[in-house]
Design an enzyme around this catalytic site. Structure first.
Site, PDB file in Angstrom:
ATOM      1  N   SER A  24      -7.565  35.354 -37.288  1.00 48.84           N
ATOM      2  CA  SER A  24      -8.309  36.259 -36.399  1.00 48.84           C
ATOM      3  C   SER A  24      -8.064  35.820 -34.961  1.00 48.84           C
ATOM      4  CB  SER A  24      -9.803  36.148 -36.717  1.00 48.84           C
ATOM      5  OG  SER A  24     -10.591  36.739 -35.717  1.00 48.84           O
TER       6      SER A  24
ATOM      7  N   TYR B   6     -17.429  30.744 -39.186  1.00 47.35           N
ATOM      8  CA  TYR B   6     -16.355  31.754 -39.220  1.00 47.35           C
ATOM      9  C   TYR B   6     -15.234  31.337 -38.276  1.00 47.35           C
ATOM     10  CZ  TYR B   6     -14.045  36.325 -39.064  1.00 47.35           C
ATOM     11  OH  TYR B   6     -13.120  37.341 -39.145  1.00 47.35           O
TER      12      TYR B   6
HETATM   13  N1  LIG Z   1     -12.503  43.568 -39.084  1.00 44.84           N
HETATM   14  C1  LIG Z   1     -12.227  42.733 -38.106  1.00 44.84           C
HETATM   15  O1  LIG Z   1     -12.560  42.971 -36.922  1.00 44.84           O
HETATM   16  C2  LIG Z   1     -11.440  41.479 -38.386  1.00 44.84           C
HETATM   17  C3  LIG Z   1     -10.862  40.786 -37.305  1.00 44.84           C
HETATM   18  C4  LIG Z   1     -10.139  39.640 -37.555  1.00 44.84           C
HETATM   19  C5  LIG Z   1      -9.981  39.178 -38.851  1.00 44.84           C
HETATM   20  N2  LIG Z   1     -10.566  39.864 -39.883  1.00 44.84           N
HETATM   21  C6  LIG Z   1     -10.386  39.336 -41.223  1.00 44.84           C
HETATM   22  O2  LIG Z   1      -9.772  40.314 -42.029  1.00 44.84           O
HETATM   23  C7  LIG Z   1     -10.042  40.025 -43.401  1.00 44.84           C
HETATM   24  C8  LIG Z   1     -10.447  41.312 -44.094  1.00 44.84           C
HETATM   25  O3  LIG Z   1     -11.700  41.738 -43.581  1.00 44.84           O
HETATM   26  P1  LIG Z   1     -12.041  43.262 -43.301  1.00 44.84           P
HETATM   27  O4  LIG Z   1     -12.204  43.401 -41.845  1.00 44.84           O
HETATM   28  O5  LIG Z   1     -11.122  44.152 -43.998  1.00 44.84           O
HETATM   29  O6  LIG Z   1     -13.532  43.329 -43.917  1.00 44.84           O
HETATM   30  P2  LIG Z   1     -14.069  43.997 -45.262  1.00 44.84           P
HETATM   31  O7  LIG Z   1     -15.450  43.477 -45.409  1.00 44.84           O
HETATM   32  O8  LIG Z   1     -13.869  45.466 -45.211  1.00 44.84           O
HETATM   33  O9  LIG Z   1     -13.126  43.411 -46.402  1.00 44.84           O
HETATM   34  C9  LIG Z   1     -13.266  42.133 -46.951  1.00 44.84           C
HETATM   35  C10 LIG Z   1     -13.038  42.224 -48.457  1.00 44.84           C
HETATM   36  O10 LIG Z   1     -13.114  40.903 -49.005  1.00 44.84           O
HETATM   37  C11 LIG Z   1     -13.835  40.999 -50.224  1.00 44.84           C
HETATM   38  N3  LIG Z   1     -14.481  39.732 -50.569  1.00 44.84           N
HETATM   39  C12 LIG Z   1     -15.541  39.149 -49.947  1.00 44.84           C
HETATM   40  N4  LIG Z   1     -15.921  38.050 -50.620  1.00 44.84           N
HETATM   41  C13 LIG Z   1     -15.081  37.923 -51.682  1.00 44.84           C
HETATM   42  C14 LIG Z   1     -15.007  36.989 -52.738  1.00 44.84           C
HETATM   43  N5  LIG Z   1     -15.865  35.967 -52.869  1.00 44.84           N
HETATM   44  N6  LIG Z   1     -14.023  37.147 -53.652  1.00 44.84           N
HETATM   45  C15 LIG Z   1     -13.162  38.201 -53.579  1.00 44.84           C
HETATM   46  N7  LIG Z   1     -13.207  39.118 -52.594  1.00 44.84           N
HETATM   47  C16 LIG Z   1     -14.171  38.986 -51.660  1.00 44.84           C
HETATM   48  C17 LIG Z   1     -14.875  42.071 -49.973  1.00 44.84           C
HETATM   49  O11 LIG Z   1     -15.427  42.602 -51.178  1.00 44.84           O
HETATM   50  C18 LIG Z   1     -14.093  43.082 -49.159  1.00 44.84           C
HETATM   51  O12 LIG Z   1     -13.487  44.067 -49.962  1.00 44.84           O
HETATM   52  C19 LIG Z   1     -11.123  38.936 -43.394  1.00 44.84           C
HETATM   53  O13 LIG Z   1     -10.502  37.680 -43.635  1.00 44.84           O
HETATM   54  C20 LIG Z   1     -11.659  38.986 -41.981  1.00 44.84           C
HETATM   55  O14 LIG Z   1     -12.197  37.756 -41.573  1.00 44.84           O
HETATM   56  C21 LIG Z   1     -11.286  41.008 -39.681  1.00 44.84           C
END
Ligand SMILES: NC(=O)c1ccc[n+]([C@@H]2O[C@H](COP(=O)([O-])OP(=O)(O)OC[C@H]3O[C@@H](n4cnc5c(N)ncnc54)[C@H](O)[C@@H]3O)[C@@H](O)[C@H]2O)c1
Length: 243
Positions: free
Chosen positions: A144, A157
Site C-alpha cells: 500500500s 496496518y
Molecule cells: N482499498 C484501498 O484503498 C487499498 C489501498 C492499498 C492497499 N489495499 C490492500 O488491497 C488488498 C485488498 O483489499 P480491498 O481494498 O480489495 O478490500 P476488500 O475488503 O474489498 O477485499 C479484501 C478481501 O480479503 C478477504 N479476507 C479478509 N480476511 C480474510 C481471511 N482471513 N482469509 C481470507 N480472505 C480474507 C475479504 O473477505 C475480502 O474479500 C488488501 O491487502 C488491502 O490492504 C487496499
C-alpha cells in the site's frame, strides 16, 4: 510473462481489488484462476465472473489468518492446477474502530496474521512449488502507499504494509537464481469495502484525492506480470488530485 494459458491464484478474491484482478486475468487469457477468500458467497460470484470472462475458476474457501490453512490451500491449488505460474497474495484487513491505542487486541493481531504472515507463508510455499517444477513464476504481494508513511490511527496496518514491501524487496535475488519474480504493488486509496469512508482521519485524504477503481490496480498487476525485468521492487498506483 505472457498471461495466456497460465495458472493463477489470487487471495482476497471475493471482493474489491482481488476480484478485479481475478476477472482481468481471465479476460487476458489465463487458463485457470484459483480464487481464495474467507467469504464463500462472494467467492462463488467471483468464480462466475471469471468464467464469464473465459477462464476456468476454482474456488478455495480459506481463513488466511491460520498459517496451516494457507499451506493446505496452496497444496490443494498446486494439485488442482498442476502448478501455479502466477500468485497474487492480496487478502487484507484494517484494524477498524476504535482507533489506536484503544484498538481491539485480537483485530490488531489478525491484521498481522492476514496481511503479513499469510503473505510470507504464501510466497514461501509458492516459491517451493515453482522451484520443484523448475518453472518461472511471478508472485505479487499487495502492500500500500501506507508502506511509505505512518498511520497513527492504525499502526498495525501500517506495519503490515511496510513489512510486505520489505519482504518482497528482499526476494529480489530469486529472479536471478530461479527466474521467480516477487513484486509488491502499492495502491493508493481504492474504492472498496476496506476503506473506512466515515473515519475522521481519512476525510481530508478523500477530499483531496480522486479515489481509484479496483480495475486501476488490476491493470497494474497485469503490467507487472508482462514486464519480465521487474523483480524485488514496488509499483505504486497513486491517486490523482481531486478536481
Ligand atoms: N482499498 C484501498 O484503498 C487499498 C489501498 C492499498 C492497499 N489495499 C490492500 O488491497 C488488498 C485488498 O483489499 P480491498 O481494498 O480489495 O478490500 P476488500 O475488503 O474489498 O477485499 C479484501 C478481501 O480479503 C478477504 N479476507 C479478509 N480476511 C480474510 C481471511 N482471513 N482469509 C481470507 N480472505 C480474507 C475479504 O473477505 C475480502 O474479500 C488488501 O491487502 C488491502 O490492504 C487496499
Amino acid at each position: 510473462m505472457d498471461i495466456k494459458g497460465k495458472k493463477v491464484l489470487v487471495t482476497g478474491a471475493g471482493a474489491g481489488i482481488g476480484r478485479a484482478v481475478a476477472v482481468m486475468f481471465a479476460d487476458r487469457g489465463a487458463d485457470t484462476v484459483v480464487v481464495v477468500d474467507i467469504n464463500a458467497a462472494n467467492l462463488a460470484s467471483t468464480a462466475e465472473a471469471v468464467r464469464a470472462a473465459g477462464g476456468k475458476a476454482i474456488t478455495m474457501n480459506a481463513d488466511l489468518s491460520k498459517p496451516e490453512e494457507v499451506i493446505a490451500m496452496f497444496e490443494d491449488a498446486d494439485r488442482a492446477t498442476g502448478g501455479l505460474d502466477i500468485v497474487h497474495n492480496n487478502a487484507g484487513i484494517m484494524t477498524g474502530e476504535p482507533d489506536f491505542p484503544d484498538t481491539v487486541m485480537e483485530k490488531m493481531i489478525a491484521v498481522i496474521q492476514i496481511n503479513l504472515i499469510a503473505m510470507m507463508v504464501g510466497t514461501r510455499i509458492a516459491i517451493e512449488q515453482m522451484r520443484r517444477r523448475g518453472a518461472p513464476g511471478v508472485i505479487i504481494n499487495t502492500s500500500s502507499i501506507a508502506a511509505f508513511s505512518t498511520m497513527p490511527a492504525d499502526p498495525a496496518y501500517s506495519a503490515s504494509k511496510h513489512g510486505i514491501l520489505a519482504f518482497s524487496q528482499s526476494c529480489k535475488p530469486l529472479h536471478e537464481a530461479y527466474n521467480i519474480r516477487v513484486m509488491a504493488i502499492c495502491p493508493g486509496v481504492v474504492d472498496t469495502a476496506i476503506v473506512p469512508k466515515d473515519a475522521e482521519w481519512l476525510a481530508p485524504v478523500l477530499k483531496a484525492l480522486k479515489i481509484l477503481h479496483p480495475d486501476d490496480i488490476a491493470r497494474a498487476v497485469m503490467d507487472i506480470v508482462a514486464d519480465d525485468t521487474l523483480a524485488g521492487e514496488q509499483v505504486t498506483v497513486s491517486n490523482a488530485p481531486a478536481d
